[in-house]
Scaffold this motif. Sequence first.
Motif, PDB file in Angstrom:
ATOM      1  N   LEU A 180       4.756  -1.636   7.615  1.00  0.00           N
ATOM      2  CA  LEU A 180       5.607  -2.410   6.712  1.00  0.00           C
ATOM      3  C   LEU A 180       4.786  -3.041   5.591  1.00  0.00           C
ATOM      4  CD1 LEU A 180       7.955  -4.097   9.338  1.00  0.00           C
ATOM      5  CD2 LEU A 180       8.601  -2.353   7.665  1.00  0.00           C
ATOM      6  N   LYS A 238       4.048  -0.461   3.100  1.00  0.00           N
ATOM      7  CA  LYS A 238       5.241  -0.179   2.295  1.00  0.00           C
ATOM      8  C   LYS A 238       5.384  -1.203   1.164  1.00  0.00           C
ATOM      9  CE  LYS A 238      10.162   0.878   2.810  1.00  0.00           C
ATOM     10  NZ  LYS A 238      11.346   0.819   3.714  1.00  0.00           N
ATOM     11  N   ILE A 239       5.119  -2.465   1.468  1.00  0.00           N
ATOM     12  CA  ILE A 239       5.177  -3.508   0.443  1.00  0.00           C
ATOM     13  C   ILE A 239       4.130  -3.258  -0.632  1.00  0.00           C
ATOM     14  CG2 ILE A 239       4.767  -5.975   0.014  1.00  0.00           C
ATOM     15  CD1 ILE A 239       6.054  -6.526   2.744  1.00  0.00           C
ATOM     16  N   ASP A 248       5.362  -0.741  -2.864  1.00  0.00           N
ATOM     17  CA  ASP A 248       6.490  -1.210  -3.680  1.00  0.00           C
ATOM     18  C   ASP A 248       6.031  -1.990  -4.912  1.00  0.00           C
ATOM     19  OD1 ASP A 248       8.363  -0.177  -1.919  1.00  0.00           O
ATOM     20  OD2 ASP A 248       8.763  -2.093  -0.923  1.00  0.00           O
ATOM     21  N   LEU A 258      12.018  -4.564  -2.646  1.00  0.00           N
ATOM     22  CA  LEU A 258      10.804  -5.268  -2.225  1.00  0.00           C
ATOM     23  C   LEU A 258      11.147  -6.476  -1.366  1.00  0.00           C
ATOM     24  CD1 LEU A 258       7.757  -5.863  -2.307  1.00  0.00           C
ATOM     25  CD2 LEU A 258       8.123  -7.002  -4.514  1.00  0.00           C
ATOM     26  N   ASP A 264      11.973  -5.441   2.104  1.00  0.00           N
ATOM     27  CA  ASP A 264      10.777  -5.078   2.873  1.00  0.00           C
ATOM     28  C   ASP A 264      10.001  -6.322   3.311  1.00  0.00           C
ATOM     29  OD1 ASP A 264      11.300  -2.384   2.732  1.00  0.00           O
ATOM     30  OD2 ASP A 264      10.087  -2.066   0.927  1.00  0.00           O
ATOM     31  N   ASP A 293      11.791  -7.664   6.266  1.00  0.00           N
ATOM     32  CA  ASP A 293      11.522  -6.836   7.454  1.00  0.00           C
ATOM     33  C   ASP A 293      10.163  -7.189   8.065  1.00  0.00           C
ATOM     34  OD1 ASP A 293      13.917  -5.537   7.173  1.00  0.00           O
ATOM     35  OD2 ASP A 293      13.077  -3.752   6.208  1.00  0.00           O
ATOM     36  N   LEU A 294       9.149  -7.354   7.221  1.00  0.00           N
ATOM     37  CA  LEU A 294       7.820  -7.686   7.735  1.00  0.00           C
ATOM     38  C   LEU A 294       7.817  -9.097   8.328  1.00  0.00           C
ATOM     39  CD1 LEU A 294       4.898  -7.047   8.233  1.00  0.00           C
ATOM     40  CD2 LEU A 294       4.377  -7.639   5.863  1.00  0.00           C
TER      41      LEU A 294
END
Length: 207
Positions: free
Chosen positions: A47, A50-51, A54, A137, A140, A143-144
């Motif tokens: 995660l 992924k950020i 982003d 963003l 995400d 989510d983290l």
Amino acid sequence: MTLLATTNTMKSQRLILAVHCCLALVYAAPLPERDALTRAAELGVSLAKKILDDIPRVHDACVKTTGLTLELSAEAHNLEYLLSEIGIPAAPLLKTISEDHSLAESLSRMLEGLDLHRDLLQNLSDVLSSTETLKLLLADIRDLSAQVQQMQQLAQIPMTPSQRNIPHVSSRLSSDYKVQVAAHLSLQQLRRFTQDVFRCLRHIAVS
């Protein structure tokens, strides 16, 4: 050797073998909580990655002023004074887990920093013209943040609400240039912080 003695010897051997098997299973099997924490940390690493992927896209979409790039430059250093003027709080300091920096403290600071940047960027979304990539963003980051909270639960660490007050940054932005600078500095700081989060979670995953 009598039949009774032979039978007793065989029983003793079976008992010793059973004890050895039980001990082997105990030492070989990982602790369920630790195994779950490792998997949670590995997902957190994904995660965080992924950020980090982003952020450049969001910066390209939201920051149009020439000279404002994610990479550090002489002009970027000259903008540091605007951090306090605009009211962008500094991110919490993250360190690798050690005797002086516990897992509980590390996860708490991760959560505090993620919540800080989520609220900050959510506030800036009110004055930015392009926000579609920013919404992704923000999702995400949420989510983290949820993943870090799960890690706290797995490690049986009490969750305490952050005492940090996030200023209403958008109300201090008197020009489009300052809006652009605020978005630039916020994303730049988020990237540095998330890089630290990535390293800390990876350390937890392999420990």
